[in-house]
Design a protein around this motif. Structure first.
Motif, PDB file in Angstrom:
ATOM      1  N   THR A  91     106.365   0.200 -25.545  1.00 53.11           N
ATOM      2  CA  THR A  91     106.616  -0.370 -26.872  1.00 53.11           C
ATOM      3  C   THR A  91     105.794   0.272 -27.986  1.00 53.11           C
ATOM      4  N   GLY A  92     104.698   0.947 -27.620  1.00 50.86           N
ATOM      5  CA  GLY A  92     103.802   1.484 -28.625  1.00 50.86           C
ATOM      6  C   GLY A  92     102.862   0.434 -29.202  1.00 50.86           C
ATOM      7  N   ILE A  93     102.913  -0.771 -28.673  1.00 53.43           N
ATOM      8  CA  ILE A  93     102.073  -1.865 -29.181  1.00 53.43           C
ATOM      9  C   ILE A  93     100.756  -1.904 -28.412  1.00 53.43           C
ATOM     10  N   PRO A  94      99.623  -1.708 -29.080  1.00 53.58           N
ATOM     11  CA  PRO A  94      98.338  -1.736 -28.381  1.00 53.58           C
ATOM     12  C   PRO A  94      97.947  -3.151 -27.978  1.00 53.58           C
ATOM     13  N   CYS A  95      97.211  -3.267 -26.873  1.00 57.68           N
ATOM     14  CA  CYS A  95      96.770  -4.561 -26.364  1.00 57.68           C
ATOM     15  C   CYS A  95      95.259  -4.567 -26.174  1.00 57.68           C
ATOM     16  N   GLU A  96      94.652  -5.662 -26.563  1.00 61.40           N
ATOM     17  CA  GLU A  96      93.228  -5.881 -26.303  1.00 61.40           C
ATOM     18  C   GLU A  96      93.112  -7.031 -25.318  1.00 61.40           C
ATOM     19  N   MET A  97      92.339  -6.829 -24.265  1.00 63.72           N
ATOM     20  CA  MET A  97      92.202  -7.835 -23.215  1.00 63.72           C
ATOM     21  C   MET A  97      90.818  -8.462 -23.289  1.00 63.72           C
ATOM     22  N   ILE A  98      90.772  -9.788 -23.341  1.00 63.72           N
ATOM     23  CA  ILE A  98      89.517 -10.536 -23.345  1.00 63.72           C
ATOM     24  C   ILE A  98      89.446 -11.281 -22.021  1.00 63.72           C
ATOM     25  N   VAL A  99      88.451 -10.951 -21.196  1.00 65.20           N
ATOM     26  CA  VAL A  99      88.374 -11.464 -19.828  1.00 65.20           C
ATOM     27  C   VAL A  99      87.290 -12.532 -19.715  1.00 65.20           C
ATOM     28  N   GLY A 100      87.597 -13.597 -18.995  1.00 64.48           N
ATOM     29  CA  GLY A 100      86.603 -14.638 -18.762  1.00 64.48           C
ATOM     30  C   GLY A 100      87.136 -15.678 -17.804  1.00 64.48           C
ATOM     31  N   SER A 101      86.355 -16.726 -17.583  1.00 65.89           N
ATOM     32  CA  SER A 101      86.855 -17.833 -16.777  1.00 65.89           C
ATOM     33  C   SER A 101      87.890 -18.590 -17.594  1.00 65.89           C
ATOM     34  N   SER A 102      88.853 -19.185 -16.921  1.00 66.25           N
ATOM     35  CA  SER A 102      89.944 -19.862 -17.622  1.00 66.25           C
ATOM     36  C   SER A 102      89.431 -20.990 -18.511  1.00 66.25           C
ATOM     37  N   GLY A 103      88.459 -21.746 -18.010  1.00 71.88           N
ATOM     38  CA  GLY A 103      87.918 -22.855 -18.788  1.00 71.88           C
ATOM     39  C   GLY A 103      87.234 -22.404 -20.062  1.00 71.88           C
ATOM     40  N   LYS A 104      86.484 -21.326 -19.980  1.00 74.58           N
ATOM     41  CA  LYS A 104      85.786 -20.829 -21.171  1.00 74.58           C
ATOM     42  C   LYS A 104      86.765 -20.225 -22.169  1.00 74.58           C
ATOM     43  N   LEU A 105      87.804 -19.554 -21.664  1.00 79.27           N
ATOM     44  CA  LEU A 105      88.818 -19.010 -22.563  1.00 79.27           C
ATOM     45  C   LEU A 105      89.547 -20.135 -23.286  1.00 79.27           C
ATOM     46  N   MET A 106      89.839 -21.227 -22.570  1.00 81.44           N
ATOM     47  CA  MET A 106      90.468 -22.373 -23.210  1.00 81.44           C
ATOM     48  C   MET A 106      89.588 -22.921 -24.331  1.00 81.44           C
ATOM     49  N   ALA A 107      88.293 -23.030 -24.064  1.00 85.97           N
ATOM     50  CA  ALA A 107      87.364 -23.537 -25.074  1.00 85.97           C
ATOM     51  C   ALA A 107      87.350 -22.638 -26.305  1.00 85.97           C
ATOM     52  N   GLN A 108      87.415 -21.319 -26.090  1.00 85.66           N
ATOM     53  CA  GLN A 108      87.433 -20.386 -27.212  1.00 85.66           C
ATOM     54  C   GLN A 108      88.708 -20.541 -28.036  1.00 85.66           C
ATOM     55  N   ILE A 109      89.841 -20.771 -27.357  1.00 89.68           N
ATOM     56  CA  ILE A 109      91.109 -20.971 -28.068  1.00 89.68           C
ATOM     57  C   ILE A 109      91.028 -22.237 -28.912  1.00 89.68           C
ATOM     58  N   LYS A 110      90.475 -23.286 -28.364  1.00 90.17           N
ATOM     59  CA  LYS A 110      90.326 -24.533 -29.115  1.00 90.17           C
ATOM     60  C   LYS A 110      89.406 -24.360 -30.322  1.00 90.17           C
ATOM     61  N   ALA A 111      88.468 -23.424 -30.179  1.00 87.47           N
ATOM     62  CA  ALA A 111      87.525 -23.172 -31.276  1.00 87.47           C
ATOM     63  C   ALA A 111      88.092 -22.212 -32.317  1.00 87.47           C
ATOM     64  N   GLY A 112      89.328 -21.731 -32.089  1.00 89.89           N
ATOM     65  CA  GLY A 112      89.975 -20.885 -33.083  1.00 89.89           C
ATOM     66  C   GLY A 112      89.979 -19.401 -32.788  1.00 89.89           C
TER      67      GLY A 112
END
Length: 223
Positions: free
Chosen positions: A42-63
């Motif tokens: 697609t030519g679309i670049p991707c950035e991957m942020i890796v972590g535990s699922s619970g901590k990633l959820m908390a980050q999403i809730k924090a914006g």
């Protein structure tokens, strides 16, 4: 007709944006391959942020400005959906498998050896934030030896850190994800055993698109 197609193509290219993908640690290597193929196509670049699922959820809730969340369970993406953070309910994209892994010579991975005195440290992802940690805890409880080994447990923040404990030899043995062992990066290191799936609840892994002020068509393409 040709003019219409050209206009649509230009609009499609204009709408393409980069993607920020929050990825459970057990999916790190698989997601690297998937995003590479996606970008090539697609030519679309991707950035991957890796972590535990619970901590990633908390980050999403924090914006945190993520576009997609690939969790190691359904609990966290479902919680985000119920709280209004996602565009739709989560879909199961994979079923995770738990393995017991060691890189120590002279040790053959087997649940029966975990209480032995020569096993001083057992690596496990934090059950409070990492679904594979929860599964490992269930295994030890259902197999009836948790009380005899609980003082040996060393907790990683995610499967990635837990796997590093095992790989480095800081823990003689530990629980990790089969997807990690099949990545090609670790497949030839030590030996591992598939854990009986009857000893832990199925690891249903869920994917969701994160709701944002402005829609990102690239996220829909990736999903």
């Amino acid at each position: 007709m040709l003019l219409s197609l050209l206009v649509l193509a230009c609009q499609s290219n204009k709408d393409q944006k980069s993607l920020r993908i929050a990825t459970a640690a057990n999916m790190q290597y698989a997601t690297q391959v998937i995003t590479q193929v996606f970008t090539e196509e697609t030519g679309i670049p991707c950035e991957m942020i890796v972590g535990s699922s619970g901590k990633l959820m908390a980050q999403i809730k924090a914006g945190a400005p993520f576009d997609i969340f690939l969790s190691a369970n359904m609990k966290y993406p479902e919680e985000l959906f119920q709280a209004g953070f996602t565009t739709s309910a989560p879909n199961v994209y994979a079923f995770g498998k738990l393995v017991l892994w060691t890189t120590k010579s002279g040790i053959t991975p087997d649940l029966g050896i975990l209480p032995d005195s020569n096993i001083r440290h057992i690596a496990l992802a934090n059950p409070e934030t990492a679904p594979y940690g929860t599964a490992g805890l269930q295994v030890m409880q259902n197999a009836g030896f948790y009380e005899s080994v609980k003082e040996k447990l060393v907790y990683g923040e995610s499967i990635a850190q837990t796997s590093q404990f095992i790989r480095s030899g800081a823990a003689e043995i530990g629980f990790t994800a089969k997807s990690v062992m099949l990545s090609g990066k670790l497949a030839d290191e030590g030996s591992w055993l598939m854990v009986d799936e009857g000893l832990y609840d199925p690891i249903r892994q869920g994917a969701v698109m994160i709701k944002k002020h402005e829609a990102n068509p690239a996220a829909e393409q990736f999903m």
